[in-house]
Scaffold this motif. Structure first.
Motif, PDB file in Angstrom:
ATOM      1  N   ARG A   9     -16.078   8.036  -3.595  1.00 16.70           N
ATOM      2  CA  ARG A   9     -14.392   8.298  -3.991  1.00 16.70           C
ATOM      3  C   ARG A   9     -13.883   8.926  -3.451  1.00 16.70           C
ATOM      4  O   ARG A   9     -12.908   9.155  -3.587  1.00 16.70           O
ATOM      5  CB  ARG A   9     -14.737   7.654  -5.802  1.00 16.70           C
ATOM      6  N   LYS A  10     -14.269  10.475  -4.334  1.00 12.53           N
ATOM      7  CA  LYS A  10     -13.259  11.632  -3.478  1.00 12.53           C
ATOM      8  C   LYS A  10     -12.789  11.414  -2.146  1.00 12.53           C
ATOM      9  O   LYS A  10     -11.896  12.271  -1.500  1.00 12.53           O
ATOM     10  CB  LYS A  10     -14.936  12.752  -3.234  1.00 12.53           C
ATOM     11  N   GLU A  11     -14.286  10.766  -1.235  1.00 17.65           N
ATOM     12  CA  GLU A  11     -14.043  10.187   0.476  1.00 17.65           C
ATOM     13  C   GLU A  11     -12.608   9.773   0.471  1.00 17.65           C
ATOM     14  O   GLU A  11     -11.504   9.821   1.153  1.00 17.65           O
ATOM     15  CB  GLU A  11     -14.904   9.928   0.914  1.00 17.65           C
ATOM     16  N   VAL A  12     -12.619   8.495  -0.232  1.00 13.55           N
ATOM     17  CA  VAL A  12     -11.146   8.059  -0.449  1.00 13.55           C
ATOM     18  C   VAL A  12     -10.097   8.488  -0.885  1.00 13.55           C
ATOM     19  O   VAL A  12      -9.151   8.474  -0.394  1.00 13.55           O
ATOM     20  CB  VAL A  12     -11.707   6.368  -1.374  1.00 13.55           C
ATOM     21  N   GLU A  13     -10.303   9.041  -1.917  1.00 11.67           N
ATOM     22  CA  GLU A  13      -9.035  10.124  -2.244  1.00 11.67           C
ATOM     23  C   GLU A  13      -8.633  10.884  -0.983  1.00 11.67           C
ATOM     24  O   GLU A  13      -7.109  10.645  -1.133  1.00 11.67           O
ATOM     25  CB  GLU A  13      -9.167  10.965  -3.439  1.00 11.67           C
TER      26      GLU A  13
END
Length: 280
Positions: free
Chosen positions: A72-76
């Protein structure tokens, strides 16, 4: 055609632009040497500023991890990077069209006639053509594949009617798990169904759904660009046939040449990547 490339956010301390200037006062040199050092620092600062302003944005990397929080952090981060690239395209294309279509109007004398319809049409043609060229430059196939891999790891949830699945086992969604395809979860008093092969997205987060929708298919962006570029070429050919003034013919021909090259590159990438993804 003037195509500027802007950096909308520039950290001078990170780029190292202020460090040479800060060290000037610490040098104990003569007047001539100090002047030469100052010119050398100015040249070096200008080179660094130019490379920061017009340099290519470094390509993000993708890590195939199994941690839902890291995914999720990578997607953000990828969402922020993609939005920055879209802002780059929008600002640069509008500025290019402004210089081509509207700036010459300011230098026209009041006694001369200005074709406002052609100026508006030229503004639209240049802005759309420049946008497609910049999108092809800032969204290369490697970057689209990166977004596709991130979307595949993120997954997607579809909201379903609770009355239709009351007899099916429903789990309580937690952010620590990677949910398989087809499972039903409860989140914020709603029921969601997992649509991806692995799903770590927040069910109620609309931005995660949009990210998965746009980048789940690796060729979606290329298909959109190919269709837009093809439509632009057909419209410009029609305008070229209907044009009766020499300056309109020259302008359309110049824009067409750039669009031909961009269309060739886009179509080549689409065919090659289509065959590559068909074997995977």
């Amino acid at each position: 055609m003037y195509i500027p490339f802007f950096r909308l956010s520039c950290d001078f301390r990170r780029a190292g632009l202020l460090s040479p200037l800060a060290s000037i006062g610490a040098r104990e040199v003569g007047g001539v040497g100090r002047g030469r050092d100052y010119l050398a620092v100015l040249k070096e600062t200008w080179k660094q500023h130019t490379s920061q302003l017009y340099g290519v944005q470094p390509m993000p990397t993708h890590a195939c991890c199994l941690s839902p929080d890291l995914i999720r952090k990578e997607v953000e981060y990828l969402k922020m990077d993609f939005n920055w690239r879209m802002k780059e395209v929008l600002v640069s294309s509008m500025l290019s069209a402004y210089y081509v279509a509207f700036v010459p109007v300011w230098f026209v004398k009041s006694t001369q006639y200005v074709d406002k319809r052609w100026s508006c049409e030229l503004f639209i043609l240049v802005s759309v053509s420049t946008s497609i060229i910049l999108m092809r430059h800032l969204l290369p196939p490697r970057y689209c594949d990166l977004l596709h891999k991130a979307a595949a790891h993120l997954g997607c949830w579809q909201k379903v009617d609770p009355s239709l699945c009351s007899n099916v086992l429903q789990h309580t969604w937690t952010e620590e798990y990677m949910w398989p395809q087809g499972v039903l979860v409860k989140h914020n008093k709603n029921v969601y169904k997992a649509m991806g092969h692995c799903n770590v997205a927040v069910p109620s987060d609309v931005s995660h759904y949009r990210f998965y929708f746009f980048f789940n298919q690796p060729l979606r962006i290329l298909n959109i660009l190919v269709i837009l570029e093809g439509a632009m070429i057909f419209y410009q050919l029609y305008s070229l046939i209907c044009s009766e003034k020499w300056h309109q013919t020259i302008s359309l021909a110049l824009i067409l040449f750039s669009n031909y090259y961009a269309f060739f590159k886009l179509l080549r990438d689409r065919i090659v990547l289509g065959k590559a993804y068909s074997y995977s």
